[in-house]
Motif scaffolding. Structure first.
Motif, mmCIF file in Angstrom:
data_model
loop_
_atom_site.group_PDB
_atom_site.id
_atom_site.type_symbol
_atom_site.label_atom_id
_atom_site.label_comp_id
_atom_site.label_asym_id
_atom_site.label_seq_id
_atom_site.Cartn_x
_atom_site.Cartn_y
_atom_site.Cartn_z
ATOM 1 N N VAL A 93 0.824 -1.217 0.000
ATOM 2 C CA VAL A 93 0.000 0.000 0.000
ATOM 3 C C VAL A 93 0.858 1.267 0.000
ATOM 4 O O VAL A 93 0.593 2.208 -0.766
ATOM 5 C CB VAL A 93 -0.963 0.003 1.209
ATOM 6 C CG1 VAL A 93 -1.705 1.332 1.313
ATOM 7 C CG2 VAL A 93 -1.951 -1.143 1.100
ATOM 8 N N THR A 132 -8.245 -8.968 -2.965
ATOM 9 C CA THR A 132 -7.951 -8.624 -1.571
ATOM 10 C C THR A 132 -9.166 -8.046 -0.861
ATOM 11 O O THR A 132 -10.050 -7.450 -1.500
ATOM 12 C CB THR A 132 -6.792 -7.599 -1.530
ATOM 13 O OG1 THR A 132 -6.671 -7.082 -0.220
ATOM 14 C CG2 THR A 132 -7.023 -6.426 -2.478
ATOM 15 N N ASP A 133 -9.160 -8.168 0.462
ATOM 16 C CA ASP A 133 -10.190 -7.537 1.294
ATOM 17 C C ASP A 133 -10.227 -6.016 1.109
ATOM 18 O O ASP A 133 -11.246 -5.377 1.325
ATOM 19 C CB ASP A 133 -9.937 -7.866 2.773
ATOM 20 C CG ASP A 133 -8.510 -7.573 3.246
ATOM 21 O OD1 ASP A 133 -7.681 -7.139 2.422
ATOM 22 O OD2 ASP A 133 -8.237 -7.781 4.444
ATOM 23 N N GLU A 134 -9.083 -5.450 0.696
ATOM 24 C CA GLU A 134 -8.997 -3.985 0.658
ATOM 25 C C GLU A 134 -9.909 -3.355 -0.398
ATOM 26 O O GLU A 134 -10.158 -2.158 -0.362
ATOM 27 C CB GLU A 134 -7.552 -3.542 0.442
ATOM 28 C CG GLU A 134 -6.662 -3.964 1.593
ATOM 29 C CD GLU A 134 -5.421 -3.096 1.750
ATOM 30 O OE1 GLU A 134 -5.446 -1.939 1.306
ATOM 31 O OE2 GLU A 134 -4.439 -3.597 2.313
ATOM 32 N N PRO A 162 -12.673 1.212 -2.585
ATOM 33 C CA PRO A 162 -11.229 1.203 -2.307
ATOM 34 C C PRO A 162 -10.736 2.565 -1.840
ATOM 35 O O PRO A 162 -11.176 3.592 -2.352
ATOM 36 C CB PRO A 162 -10.610 0.843 -3.669
ATOM 37 C CG PRO A 162 -11.650 1.160 -4.684
ATOM 38 C CD PRO A 162 -12.980 1.027 -4.014
ATOM 39 N N ALA A 167 -5.626 -0.723 -3.524
ATOM 40 C CA ALA A 167 -6.963 -1.328 -3.485
ATOM 41 C C ALA A 167 -7.734 -1.000 -4.766
ATOM 42 O O ALA A 167 -8.453 -1.852 -5.310
ATOM 43 C CB ALA A 167 -7.711 -0.830 -2.251
ATOM 44 N N ARG A 234 -7.310 -7.428 12.142
ATOM 45 C CA ARG A 234 -7.295 -8.177 10.879
ATOM 46 C C ARG A 234 -7.585 -9.655 11.151
ATOM 47 O O ARG A 234 -7.311 -10.155 12.230
ATOM 48 C CB ARG A 234 -5.886 -8.163 10.254
ATOM 49 C CG ARG A 234 -5.294 -6.813 9.943
ATOM 50 C CD ARG A 234 -5.771 -6.293 8.615
ATOM 51 N NE ARG A 234 -5.055 -5.086 8.225
ATOM 52 C CZ ARG A 234 -5.411 -3.860 8.575
ATOM 53 N NH1 ARG A 234 -6.462 -3.653 9.327
ATOM 54 N NH2 ARG A 234 -4.719 -2.815 8.163
ATOM 55 N N HIS A 315 -4.403 4.015 4.655
ATOM 56 C CA HIS A 315 -4.514 2.721 5.345
ATOM 57 C C HIS A 315 -5.793 2.725 6.170
ATOM 58 O O HIS A 315 -6.215 3.766 6.674
ATOM 59 C CB HIS A 315 -3.323 2.500 6.279
ATOM 60 C CG HIS A 315 -2.058 2.229 5.546
ATOM 61 N ND1 HIS A 315 -1.550 0.970 5.359
ATOM 62 C CD2 HIS A 315 -1.200 3.072 4.941
ATOM 63 C CE1 HIS A 315 -0.440 1.044 4.664
ATOM 64 N NE2 HIS A 315 -0.197 2.313 4.396
ATOM 65 N N ASP A 316 -6.369 1.554 6.337
ATOM 66 C CA ASP A 316 -7.606 1.453 7.109
ATOM 67 C C ASP A 316 -7.351 0.656 8.376
ATOM 68 O O ASP A 316 -6.512 -0.240 8.402
ATOM 69 C CB ASP A 316 -8.687 0.805 6.249
ATOM 70 C CG ASP A 316 -8.970 1.649 5.001
ATOM 71 O OD1 ASP A 316 -9.055 2.880 5.132
ATOM 72 O OD2 ASP A 316 -9.079 1.075 3.904
ATOM 73 N N TYR A 319 -10.047 -4.238 8.219
ATOM 74 C CA TYR A 319 -10.650 -4.832 7.022
ATOM 75 C C TYR A 319 -11.355 -6.091 7.496
ATOM 76 O O TYR A 319 -10.877 -6.750 8.429
ATOM 77 C CB TYR A 319 -9.591 -5.211 5.992
ATOM 78 C CG TYR A 319 -8.827 -4.032 5.432
ATOM 79 C CD1 TYR A 319 -9.446 -3.133 4.586
ATOM 80 C CD2 TYR A 319 -7.502 -3.819 5.768
ATOM 81 C CE1 TYR A 319 -8.765 -2.047 4.074
ATOM 82 C CE2 TYR A 319 -6.798 -2.726 5.265
ATOM 83 C CZ TYR A 319 -7.445 -1.839 4.419
ATOM 84 O OH TYR A 319 -6.762 -0.771 3.917
#
Ligand SMILES: NC(=O)c1ccc[n+]([C@@H]2O[C@H](COP(=O)([O-])OP(=O)(O)OC[C@H]3O[C@@H](n4cnc5c(N)ncnc54)[C@H](O)[C@@H]3O)[C@@H](O)[C@H]2O)c1
Length: 360
Positions: A93, A132-134, A162, A167, A234, A315-316, A319
């Protein structure tokens, strides 16, 4: 069932090489692996696995950059391929924030090139796109989910949202896959994974970072809410469990009977969701315990809760994917989170060169 011939992209990456090991050990199938060896890809990974793939009759490696248009000769060489597992990508990322175009080229243009290749393969049964989960963007923290709401992670058909270029390019790759299924009738599925760990992971990732911190007495930044009270969280899953889930899907073919030209998707989720501080403690405790047995010098975990938004924009904090569909199909990870985490840490302490960038 005849032998499958897998084309695996990103074979020298962290996930790709675990797939190779899993397939060679558990099937009679053939693997052709391609990679362009970016900073995160290394043939050392392949040389390090138990089965030496470079002397294995069912493996062939081709040096190849999938950002280039596919030529007829390359497609000709791959005529026997029955399955493309498109795992290779730019995946960090932070790098996507500093250089988004690199991610468009690898993840959108590169995916489109691999789909073009799929059109040229007469024996192709399936194109598997590794996502991806993102793509769904941030998930609410459990404390922010209203009482009585049973939301438990994004489901396969939820809308994408995203939040960073990585993402966005993975999501765009999914759209290209869907369009090729629709327009050209290429049989495709999409799988989405959450945080994957295991042997030979790049030292920039969280688990090797914490191991290094406990060995070298350095501080681990833990991404947290602005009040620094809640660490990000996560689901974690070992790479071989992810490979197992894919072979399960390829054997079971649950998409048979699905409406033609639709692209089924599946969430591959580990059984444990954990916040990063608790995970750091588990890693540190294991490093200290195993380190003592091995006579290694270790240090207590030192960490700093960091407001993740100001520290790492894009960034989160959480997720979350819902793994219910795979569970309903009958899949669960064969190796549990705790055992595979401890095994990975023990392996890292026995293989210290993999804790340094120079190993790659
Ligand atoms: N690791 C995770 O936790 C995680 C979680 C969710 C999804 N994913 C997805 O899994 C896949 C693999 O992730 P990873 O952790 O193994 O990443 P990685 O960076 O370790 O491996 C990626 C590989 O792709 C290769 N590659 C990149 N660009 C290429 C190009 N243009 N041509 C040929 N090869 C190229 C790299 O050299 C590298 O070997 C990615 O698609 C990623 O989006 C990973």
């Amino acid at each position: 069932m005849g032998k499958r011939v897998f084309l695996i992209t990103g074979i020298a990456g962290f996930v790709g090489h675990h797939f190779l090991e899993h397939i060679l050990k558990n099937t009679d199938d053939v693997v052709v692996g391609i990679d362009s060896l970016t900073y995160s890809g290394s043939l050392e990974r392949l040389r390090d696995i138990e089965i030496d793939p470079f002397h294995h009759p069912r493996f062939k490696y081709l040096s190849y950059d999938f950002r280039q248009p596919v030529g007829a000769n390359f497609a000709q060489e791959l005529q026997d391929v029955t399955h493309i597992l498109h795992i290779g990508a730019e995946s960090h990322v932070d790098h996507s924030i500093s250089d988004p175009m690199r991610f468009v080229m690898a993840n959108v243009v590169g995916t489109t090139n691999m789909l073009e290749l799929a059109k040229m393969l007469p024996n192709l049964e399936l194109f598997v796109y590794f996502s991806t989960d993102e793509v769904f963007g941030p998930a609410p923290l459990p404390a922010d989910i209203p009482a009585g709401d049973d939301w438990n992670g994004y489901r396969e058909d939820d809308t994408h949202n995203p939040k960073n270029p990585y993402a966005a390019t993975k999501s765009a790759g999914e759209q290209m896959v869907t369009s090729f299924a629709n327009t050209y009738g290429i049989p495709c599925i999409i799988t989405r994974q959450m945080n994957i760990f295991g042997e030979r992971q790049h030292p920039e990732k969280f688990i090797p970072k914490v191991i290094n911190a406990v060995l070298n007495n350095t501080v681990v930044p833990i991404h947290a809410t602005p009040d620094k009270k809640q660490a990000g969280m996560r689901h974690y899953i070992h790479a071989r469990n992810v490979a197992h889930a894919h072979l399960f899907l390829l054997d079971k073919k649950p998409w048979i009977g699905a409406p033609p030209r639709s692209v089924p998707s599946y969430h591959i989720v580990g059984e444990v969701e954990i916040d990063n501080l608790s995970l750091a403690h588990i890693i540190a405790d294991t490093v200290i315990r195993v380190g003592e047995e091995k006579g290694l010098k270790t240090h207590p975990l030192r960490y700093d809760m960091v407001d993740f938004h100001s520290a790492r924009p894009g960034h989160d904090l959480r997720y979350a994917l819902n793994g219910g569909k795979m569970r309903e199909l009958g899949w669960s990870p064969p190796k549990n989170f705790h055992d595979s985490m401890v095994k990975t840490i023990e392996w890292s302490l026995n293989s210290p060169r993999w804790l340094k960038n120079s190993a790659l």
